[in-house]
Design an enzyme around this catalytic site. Structure first.
Site, PDB file in Angstrom:
ATOM      1  N   LYS A  53      19.674 -48.171   3.730  1.00  0.00           N
ATOM      2  CA  LYS A  53      18.963 -48.330   5.014  1.00  0.00           C
ATOM      3  C   LYS A  53      18.905 -47.003   5.763  1.00  0.00           C
ATOM      4  O   LYS A  53      17.870 -46.626   6.307  1.00  0.00           O
ATOM      5  CB  LYS A  53      19.655 -49.398   5.879  1.00  0.00           C
ATOM      6  N   GLN A  97      26.151 -54.724   9.890  1.00  0.00           N
ATOM      7  CA  GLN A  97      25.979 -55.271   8.547  1.00  0.00           C
ATOM      8  C   GLN A  97      26.943 -56.440   8.316  1.00  0.00           C
ATOM      9  O   GLN A  97      28.135 -56.351   8.638  1.00  0.00           O
ATOM     10  CB  GLN A  97      26.202 -54.161   7.495  1.00  0.00           C
ATOM     11  N   ASP A 120      17.881 -57.033  13.768  1.00  0.00           N
ATOM     12  CA  ASP A 120      18.152 -57.943  12.651  1.00  0.00           C
ATOM     13  C   ASP A 120      17.648 -59.359  12.957  1.00  0.00           C
ATOM     14  O   ASP A 120      17.599 -60.212  12.068  1.00  0.00           O
ATOM     15  CB  ASP A 120      19.660 -58.014  12.371  1.00  0.00           C
TER      16      ASP A 120
END
Ligand code: L34
Length: 294
Positions: A53, A97, A120
Site C-alpha cells: 500500500k 491494518q 477504509d
C-alpha cells in the site's frame, strides 16, 4: 469453454494511472494527499499488504506517514496515535491494518477514526451511510470487487449474485453495495456462510459467485452453472517447499477446475488484491479533495 481471466493487476494499473494524473493536478494547487498508516505487530501477510500500500502511494504521489508498532502496543497508545492523525492536516486518510492483536478492541479503534478520514470505510458512520446509499468512503475490497465487475463489462442489473462469506470487511458491505438502486448495483444478492445448509444449492443458480470465505476450495466446478462469473477474494498462504519464501498463494476457489466452466474468473494473486490497494488510493485522493473544498 475456457474462461477469460479478469486481469485485476491491469485494471488496477489503469485506475492508478488516472489517480496519478489527478494527484499531479492537485499538486499544482498546493494539495498533497496524505495517508497515515498504522500496523501493529508483525503478521507476515499484514506486513506485505501494508508495504504494498505504501509503495503504491509513493508511485502515484500520495504522502504516507508510516507507523509500525510492536505487538505489545497498548490500546491507549494506539488511540492516542489515531487521535494525533485525526488532528494532523497533512493526513487525509487513516489506515489501521487489521487484524489487530487480541488485547486491542478493534471496534473501539475504528470508532476513534474521524469519519472524514475513514478511507477504509469501516467506521459505523461510513457503514451506515453506505447502507442507505449516501455518498461516503466505500470499503476497499468490496469496492474493488464492484469496480472489477463493472470494468470487465459484467451486467449487474438483475444479476443473481451469491456471496460466500459474511465478514464485516467483505461479505456484508459487498452485499449492501450490490443491492443499491444504482448503475453499480441492482443485483439480487444471496449471502451464504458457515451455517448455510447447502451452499451449492445457491451457487448453482448464480450468474456471479463471489468467494470471500477465507478457505481454499470453498467453490468447486460442480457447484456452479456453465458460464458463471467467479470473483475470488481469498488470499490463503499454503506451505510450499519449492518456493523461495516457503509458501504459495491460493484463493478460495478451485481455479483450475472452474476456469473450464466459468466465462470470467479472477486469479489469485493478481485479481482482487491489487484492487483493494487501488481503492484505498482512490479514497485518499477523494478525501484530500473534500478537505480542500471540492
Ligand atoms: N484496515 N485491514 C484494513 N484494510 C484492508 O483493506 C485490509 N485488507 C484485508 C486485510 N486487512 C485489512 C487488505 O488490505 C485484505 N487486504 C489485502 C490487501 C492486498 C492484498 C491482499 C489482501 C494483495 O495485494 N494481494 C496480492 C498478493 C499479495 C502477496 O503477494 O502477498 C494479490 O495479487 O492478490
Amino acid at each position: 469453454m475456457s474462461a477469460k481471466i479478469i486481469d485485476g493487476k491491469q485494471i488496477a494499473a489503469d485506475i492508478r494511472a488516472e489517480l496519478k494524473a489527478e494527484v499531479a493536478n492537485l499538486k499544482t494547487k498546493g494539495i498533497v494527499p496524505g495517508i497515515g498508516v498504522i500496523l501493529v505487530g508483525a503478521d507476515p501477510a499484514s506486513i506485505s499488504y501494508v508495504t504494498a500500500k505504501e509503495k503504491a502511494c509513493e508511485e502515484i504521489g500520495i504522502y504516507s506517514d508510516d507507523n509500525r508498532l510492536p505487538a505489545e502496543t497498548s490500546e491507549k497508545d494506539l488511540l492516542a496515535l489515531v487521535n494525533k492523525m485525526n488532528n494532523d492536516p497533512k493526513i487525509n486518510g487513516i489506515l489501521v491494518q487489521l487484524p489487530l492483536p487480541k488485547h486491542i478492541d478493534e471496534q473501539k479503534i475504528l470508532l476513534a477514526i474521524a469519519p472524514a478520514k475513514d478511507v477504509d470505510g469501516f467506521h459505523p458512520v461510513s457503514v451506515g451511510k453506505m447502507c442507505i446509499g449516501q455518498k461516503t468512503f466505500l470499503p476497499c475490497t468490496p469496492h474493488g470487487v464492484v469496480q472489477l465487475l463493472v470494468r470487465a463489462g459484467v451486467k449487474l442489473d438483475g444479476a443473481e449474485v451469491v456471496i460466500v462469506g459474511r465478514s464485516n470487511i467483505v461479505g456484508k458491505p459487498l452485499a449492501n453495495m450490490l443491492i443499491q438502486k444504482s448503475p453499480t448495483g441492482n443485483a439480487t444478492v444471496t449471502v451464504c456462510h458457515t451455517r448455510t445448509k447447502d451452499i451449492a444449492y445457491h451457487t448453482k443458480r448464480a450468474d456471479i459467485v463471489i468467494a470471500a470465505a477465507g478457505r481454499p476450495n470453498t467453490i468447486t466446478a460442480d457447484m456452479v452453472k456453465p458460464g458463471v462469473v467467479i470473483i475470488d477474494v481469498g488470499v490463503n498462504r499454503i506451505a510450499d517447499a519449492t518456493k523461495k519464501n516457503g509458501f504459495r498463494l491460493v484463493g478460495d476457489v478451485d481455479f483450475e477446475g472452474l476456469k473450464e466452466k466459468a466465462s470470467l474468473i479472477t486469479p489469485v494473486p493478481g485479481g482482487v488484491g491489487p484492487m483493494t490497494i487501488t481503492m484505498l488510493l482512490y479514497n485518499t485522493v477523494e478525501s484530500a479533495k473534500m478537505a480542500n473544498g471540492n
